[in-house]
Scaffold this active site. Sequence first.
Site, mmCIF file in Angstrom:
data_model
loop_
_atom_site.group_PDB
_atom_site.id
_atom_site.type_symbol
_atom_site.label_atom_id
_atom_site.label_comp_id
_atom_site.label_asym_id
_atom_site.label_seq_id
_atom_site.Cartn_x
_atom_site.Cartn_y
_atom_site.Cartn_z
ATOM 1 N N ALA A 13 0.794 -1.230 0.000
ATOM 2 C CA ALA A 13 0.000 0.000 0.000
ATOM 3 C C ALA A 13 0.822 1.274 0.000
ATOM 4 O O ALA A 13 0.284 2.358 0.231
ATOM 5 C CB ALA A 13 -0.938 -0.001 1.204
ATOM 6 N N ASP A 62 7.882 -8.515 4.933
ATOM 7 C CA ASP A 62 7.973 -9.282 3.698
ATOM 8 C C ASP A 62 6.795 -10.245 3.699
ATOM 9 O O ASP A 62 6.735 -11.171 4.515
ATOM 10 C CB ASP A 62 9.300 -10.047 3.664
ATOM 11 N N VAL A 63 5.846 -10.057 2.781
ATOM 12 C CA VAL A 63 4.626 -10.863 2.817
ATOM 13 C C VAL A 63 4.877 -12.331 2.511
ATOM 14 O O VAL A 63 4.016 -13.176 2.789
ATOM 15 C CB VAL A 63 3.555 -10.313 1.846
ATOM 16 N N SER A 141 -5.581 -9.732 -11.448
ATOM 17 C CA SER A 141 -5.284 -9.021 -12.699
ATOM 18 C C SER A 141 -6.000 -9.703 -13.840
ATOM 19 O O SER A 141 -6.262 -10.916 -13.801
ATOM 20 C CB SER A 141 -3.774 -9.025 -12.964
ATOM 21 N N TYR A 153 3.539 -14.618 -13.459
ATOM 22 C CA TYR A 153 2.548 -13.655 -12.965
ATOM 23 C C TYR A 153 1.125 -14.169 -13.197
ATOM 24 O O TYR A 153 0.275 -14.118 -12.300
ATOM 25 C CB TYR A 153 2.768 -12.323 -13.683
ATOM 26 N N ALA A 156 0.295 -17.083 -10.866
ATOM 27 C CA ALA A 156 0.091 -16.617 -9.496
ATOM 28 C C ALA A 156 -1.276 -15.961 -9.338
ATOM 29 O O ALA A 156 -1.999 -16.215 -8.364
ATOM 30 C CB ALA A 156 1.202 -15.644 -9.102
ATOM 31 N N LYS A 157 -1.638 -15.123 -10.296
ATOM 32 C CA LYS A 157 -2.924 -14.433 -10.207
ATOM 33 C C LYS A 157 -4.089 -15.406 -10.348
ATOM 34 O O LYS A 157 -5.094 -15.307 -9.635
ATOM 35 C CB LYS A 157 -3.000 -13.338 -11.280
#
Length: 252
Positions: A13, A62-63, A141, A153, A156-157
């Site tokens: 964020a 770190d997520v 996304s 990507y 993962a999404k």
Amino acid sequence: MNSIPKIALVTGAAQGIGAGIAQRLAADGCLVVVLDQTEQLGRRTVAAIVGDGGQALAVGADVASEQAVAEAVQRITAEVGAPTILVNNAGFARDGSLLNMSVQDWDEVVAVHLRGSFLLTKACLPGMRAAGWGRIVNISSISAQGHRDRANYCAAKAGMHGFIKSLAVELGPYGITANVVAPGLVVTAMTEATARRKGMTLEAHLQQAVQQIPVNRAGAPADVAHAVSFFSSEAASFITGQVLYVAGMPVD
């Protein structure tokens, strides 16, 4: 819900879509936890929220780290209370053809988006269950539908979609909903990076991309934030397990 504290944790964020979401949830009356890689990165978003009369706290973590996430949620709970709204927004792209994609490129992208969503959700779940109310929103996304040179990507999404649909079934009895907001082209620092990789200016990249968007414009962080605001509200209590594309075009 009136007696339940509206504490919203938004990951990634510090800028872009995440910052827009954090500011909108603060305007909705939430105390917003701005979580990014470091506490310092989130301070600008916090300052903007406080400047508008809202309440916010910056936290660094770190997520993709189980320990870091656990410690961050413990700190948040101790300082302001357990989050009842979680927005898993943290993410980044490391594009390239599959042939040239390293295992590290794959692992790190999947870790932030998918492992991060799992870790944050698991850490926040006890507080939501205790409250008997919760909202989980994953920021995915349109790339979840498939995109050239973006296998890590996209995977993962798309995985985030399956994760959320499972949560919707599992957590519904506890008053917790889980949904996905999947943006199309939204102008952020990531968009600028994509333009540079193509050897184009941002303006040229947007001009080319907008030709494929029926509403004839690129999106802004506020467009995504509106959708998150709705999913985070009491008005969306009968909506769960859904994927909402905020893309300016029809998406199957």
